[in-house]
Write an enzyme that holds these catalytic residues in place. Sequence first.
Site, PDB file in Angstrom:
ATOM      1  N   HIS A  84      -4.954  51.532  -0.114  1.00  0.00           N
ATOM      2  CA  HIS A  84      -5.004  52.229   1.174  1.00  0.00           C
ATOM      3  C   HIS A  84      -6.371  52.889   1.346  1.00  0.00           C
ATOM      4  O   HIS A  84      -7.063  53.182   0.361  1.00  0.00           O
ATOM      5  CB  HIS A  84      -3.920  53.297   1.239  1.00  0.00           C
ATOM      6  CG  HIS A  84      -2.534  52.745   1.325  1.00  0.00           C
ATOM      7  ND1 HIS A  84      -1.459  53.531   1.660  1.00  0.00           N
ATOM      8  CD2 HIS A  84      -2.042  51.500   1.117  1.00  0.00           C
ATOM      9  CE1 HIS A  84      -0.365  52.795   1.657  1.00  0.00           C
ATOM     10  NE2 HIS A  84      -0.694  51.553   1.333  1.00  0.00           N
TER      11      HIS A  84
ATOM     12  N   GLU B 175      -7.229  55.909   2.062  1.00  0.00           N
ATOM     13  CA  GLU B 175      -7.375  57.189   1.368  1.00  0.00           C
ATOM     14  C   GLU B 175      -7.646  56.989  -0.125  1.00  0.00           C
ATOM     15  O   GLU B 175      -8.477  57.689  -0.706  1.00  0.00           O
ATOM     16  CB  GLU B 175      -6.103  58.040   1.518  1.00  0.00           C
ATOM     17  CG  GLU B 175      -5.724  58.355   2.931  1.00  0.00           C
ATOM     18  CD  GLU B 175      -4.715  57.389   3.522  1.00  0.00           C
ATOM     19  OE1 GLU B 175      -3.831  57.846   4.259  1.00  0.00           O
ATOM     20  OE2 GLU B 175      -4.817  56.171   3.253  1.00  0.00           O
TER      21      GLU B 175
ATOM     22  N   CYS C 261       0.546  58.355   3.710  1.00  0.00           N
ATOM     23  CA  CYS C 261       1.866  58.046   3.177  1.00  0.00           C
ATOM     24  C   CYS C 261       2.113  58.925   1.938  1.00  0.00           C
ATOM     25  O   CYS C 261       1.188  59.579   1.451  1.00  0.00           O
ATOM     26  CB  CYS C 261       1.948  56.561   2.809  1.00  0.00           C
ATOM     27  SG  CYS C 261       1.003  56.123   1.327  1.00  0.00           S
TER      28      CYS C 261
ATOM     29  N   CYS D 283      -0.395  58.209  -1.011  1.00  0.00           N
ATOM     30  CA  CYS D 283      -1.735  58.756  -0.770  1.00  0.00           C
ATOM     31  C   CYS D 283      -1.717  60.279  -0.813  1.00  0.00           C
ATOM     32  O   CYS D 283      -2.632  60.903  -1.358  1.00  0.00           O
ATOM     33  CB  CYS D 283      -2.289  58.255   0.551  1.00  0.00           C
ATOM     34  SG  CYS D 283      -2.637  56.485   0.541  1.00  0.00           S
TER      35      CYS D 283
END
Length: 144
Positions: free
Chosen positions: A53, A55, A83, A86
């Site tokens: 992801h 992040e 999410c 993260c």
Amino acid sequence: MSKDEQYMQRALDEARKAGEKGEVPIGAIIVCKDRIIARAHNLTETLCDVTAHAEMQAITMAANELGGKYLTECTLYVTVEPCPMCAGAIGWAQLPRIVYGAPDEKKGFRRYAPNVMHPKANITGGILEEECRQLMQDFFKKKR
């Protein structure tokens, strides 16, 4: 335009790069002492890695740039609410400030893990929310 909006524009630039590659268009940047030290976007398809992801990529870049795992003087800007995975990483990195654009009602940390961030973290949502949301909606409309 506020500083938060300026930095969110840079995160949106990253999100657009992701979308151009067929990735879910989420972008992130990390700022330390008014300097962007990490820029990233989703790479889950490219790397065939569900943890890639925006992040997570940005945290790794920032830690490498600073030479340490704690990002205690940094701010994360991300186009969509993180999410739970993260958010956990953000908490472990001890980021004191998180700024996101659009909320994620289906998979966002606030729904599943509202206390996972560092307890002293300052979290601000809704910065350039409409632009961030529209980017996601347009991407998924094209997919369907």
